[in-house]
Design an enzyme around this catalytic site. Structure first.
Site, mmCIF file in Angstrom:
data_model
loop_
_atom_site.group_PDB
_atom_site.id
_atom_site.type_symbol
_atom_site.label_atom_id
_atom_site.label_comp_id
_atom_site.label_asym_id
_atom_site.label_seq_id
_atom_site.Cartn_x
_atom_site.Cartn_y
_atom_site.Cartn_z
ATOM 1 N N ASN A 56 48.545 32.939 -1.450
ATOM 2 C CA ASN A 56 49.075 34.201 -1.079
ATOM 3 C C ASN A 56 49.653 34.615 -2.368
ATOM 4 O OD1 ASN A 56 51.236 32.086 -0.562
ATOM 5 N ND2 ASN A 56 52.725 33.361 -0.665
ATOM 6 N N GLN A 91 46.318 34.571 4.597
ATOM 7 C CA GLN A 91 45.757 35.514 3.507
ATOM 8 C C GLN A 91 44.329 35.578 3.747
ATOM 9 O OE1 GLN A 91 47.609 37.555 1.718
ATOM 10 N NE2 GLN A 91 49.532 37.057 2.032
ATOM 11 N N SER A 146 48.597 36.099 10.974
ATOM 12 C CA SER A 146 49.628 37.359 11.032
ATOM 13 C C SER A 146 48.982 38.467 11.125
ATOM 14 C CB SER A 146 50.486 36.873 9.773
ATOM 15 O OG SER A 146 51.640 37.662 9.691
ATOM 16 N N GLY A 147 49.569 39.253 11.897
ATOM 17 C CA GLY A 147 49.106 40.668 12.103
ATOM 18 C C GLY A 147 49.478 41.496 11.261
ATOM 19 N N HIS A 148 50.670 41.492 10.347
ATOM 20 C CA HIS A 148 51.147 42.400 9.552
ATOM 21 C C HIS A 148 50.151 42.336 8.223
ATOM 22 C CE1 HIS A 148 54.013 40.379 6.894
ATOM 23 N NE2 HIS A 148 53.851 39.358 7.727
ATOM 24 N N THR A 200 59.297 37.080 26.126
ATOM 25 C CA THR A 200 58.499 38.386 26.673
ATOM 26 C C THR A 200 57.426 38.731 25.681
ATOM 27 O OG1 THR A 200 60.605 38.811 28.079
ATOM 28 C CG2 THR A 200 58.635 40.616 27.897
ATOM 29 N N CYS A 230 58.654 36.519 0.140
ATOM 30 C CA CYS A 230 59.400 35.728 0.976
ATOM 31 C C CYS A 230 60.729 34.940 0.137
ATOM 32 C CB CYS A 230 58.708 34.510 2.013
ATOM 33 S SG CYS A 230 57.629 35.366 2.740
HETATM 34 N N1 PMP Z 1 51.467 32.016 5.122
HETATM 35 C C1 PMP Z 1 50.903 32.716 4.368
HETATM 36 C C2 PMP Z 1 49.981 32.243 3.236
HETATM 37 C C3 PMP Z 1 51.525 34.116 4.103
HETATM 38 O O1 PMP Z 1 51.134 34.826 2.997
HETATM 39 C C4 PMP Z 1 52.582 34.584 4.923
HETATM 40 C C5 PMP Z 1 53.281 35.837 4.762
HETATM 41 N N2 PMP Z 1 53.805 36.101 3.432
HETATM 42 C C6 PMP Z 1 52.923 33.494 5.906
HETATM 43 C C7 PMP Z 1 52.507 32.229 6.164
HETATM 44 C C8 PMP Z 1 54.109 33.913 6.880
HETATM 45 O O2 PMP Z 1 53.533 35.069 7.739
HETATM 46 P P1 PMP Z 1 54.656 35.950 8.868
HETATM 47 O O3 PMP Z 1 55.156 36.917 7.995
HETATM 48 O O4 PMP Z 1 53.709 36.608 9.936
HETATM 49 O O5 PMP Z 1 55.427 34.884 9.242
#
Ligand code: PMP
Length: 363
Positions: free
Chosen positions: A141, A169, A189-191, A225, A309
């Protein structure tokens, strides 16, 4: 504002959210309810699961909906507590911090080379009869480095060792076929592709223990839910993201061309030939990361130091530190590209960088 931070989270796709609003009534019910409200929601969820499982070449029943890749990664690691596991030192914090906070008999961290890539031989040579889990990301990432997940999967395919891939990623940018990858579980991950935040996927072949106990949702594997809008926006976004690969490649190549033409000092962290097109991490020795991020922000350009993060995101990148050293990490910045970027955006970012470079030279 120009957005170059798609690896942290993608800008959202307005047309998908408009589709949600237009069909608002269909999202009202709890998919576990038997009445027509519930049935409408169930239909949307089933269709999303069908799209996602097909994309991954997985079975419909092997796809579990979660709150994101962090939860998916946590669930996997929980299932291997008190065993020996092998991972890398450049995994996302949802892997590294889970390991720190869980109990394992032994954890081997494989380090990357200067390209940010681990050597599959370093994984293989550490495997012994106690090893129960190998956990490696598909794309890093922070640098975009593509890790040797195919080689590792190929080696592990006949062994009784669980292979988990964090493919968060890679989604959209690469084909993800769980059969070709020979993985036992995989997180998404969706976002990261323009779906809503707080929705993710855990692919798992076979049985496992829950991270979240509760109702009978997700075939009793994940209580809570269901997040119907999350599943809808992710499934729609995957289909769109895959069509944008050429566009993102064009933006990255244009960025690289500008870098060559401009005369300020820079080095690329990693190797652009061996990384995903959506991430470019630069070492700019003439400016601190902290200063650059603030300066770019004041000039309406959104970039980041690396993993969003890390609180505040001003901490130097641990991945760049592992690949090079702390000093380099303190002068590095990540640009990450997505569907809304244009070559004009790149031109503008370069004007801002050049302005700062000239200022620094004359100070
Ligand atoms: N793994 C990787 C390689 C990521 O880049 C991220 C998001 N920064 C995550 C896990 C965590 O994803 P989420 O925000 O959906 O918890």
């Amino acid at each position: 504002m120009i957005y170059f931070d798609y690896a942290a989270t993608s800008l959202k796709r307005k047309e998908i959210f408009e589709e949600v609003i237009e069909n608002f009534e269909k999202f009202n019910g709890n998919p576990n309810s038997l009445h027509s409200y519930g049935r409408d929601s169930r239909k949307i969820m089933d269709e999303s699961r069908r799209i996602i499982s097909k994309k991954l070449n997985a079975n419909f029943n092997e796809i579990y909906f979660t709150s994101g890749a962090s939860e998916s990664n946590n669930t996997v690691l929980r299932n291997f507590e008190n065993t020996k596991i092998i991972t890398t030192s450049i995994e996302h914090d949802s892997i590294l911090n889970s390991i720190k906070n869980m109990n394992f008999k032994d954890v081997i961290y494989v380090n990357p080379n200067k390209d940010g890539i681990i050597d599959s031989c370093d994984v293989i040579k550490n495997i012994d009869e106690n090893t129960k889990l190998v956990c490696v990301m598909f794309v890093n990432n922070e640098t975009g480095a593509i890790e040797p997940v195919y080689e590792i999967g190929d080696y592990l395919k006949d062994k009784k060792i669980h292979f988990h891939i964090d493919a968060t990623q890679a989604l959209g940018h690469f084909d993800i076929d769980v059969k070709k990858l020979h993985c036992d579980s995989l997180s998404l991950s969706g976002h990261k592709i323009g779906g809503i935040n707080g929705f993710g996927i855990l692919y798992w072949k076979g049985k496992f223990s829950n991270l979240i106990y509760g109702g009978e949702q997700e075939r009793e594997k994940r209580g809570g839910t269901s997040f119907v809008i999350g599943s809808f926006t992710m499934a729609k976004a995957i289909e769109k993201a895959e069509k944008e690969r050429e566009h993102i490649k064009k933006i990255k190549n244009y960025f690289l061309k500008k870098l060559n033409e401009n005369k300020f000092d820079y080095q690329i962290n990693g190797n652009t030939e061996k990384s995903s097109d959506h991430i470019l991490n630069l070492y700019l020795p003439w400016v601190s990361t902290e200063f650059l991020l603030t300066y770019m922000d004041l000039n309406s350009i959104a970039v980041s130091a690396g993993s969003a993060c890390s609180a505040g995101s001003l901490n130097p990148s641990k991945v760049i530190e592992k690949m090079y050293n702390e000093e380099r990490a303190k002068h590095s910045v990540r640009f990450s590209f997505g569907f809304k970027n244009t070559t004009d955006d790149v031109d503008e970012a370069f004007d801002v960088l050049k302005k700062l470079f000239e200022k620094r030279k004359n100070d």
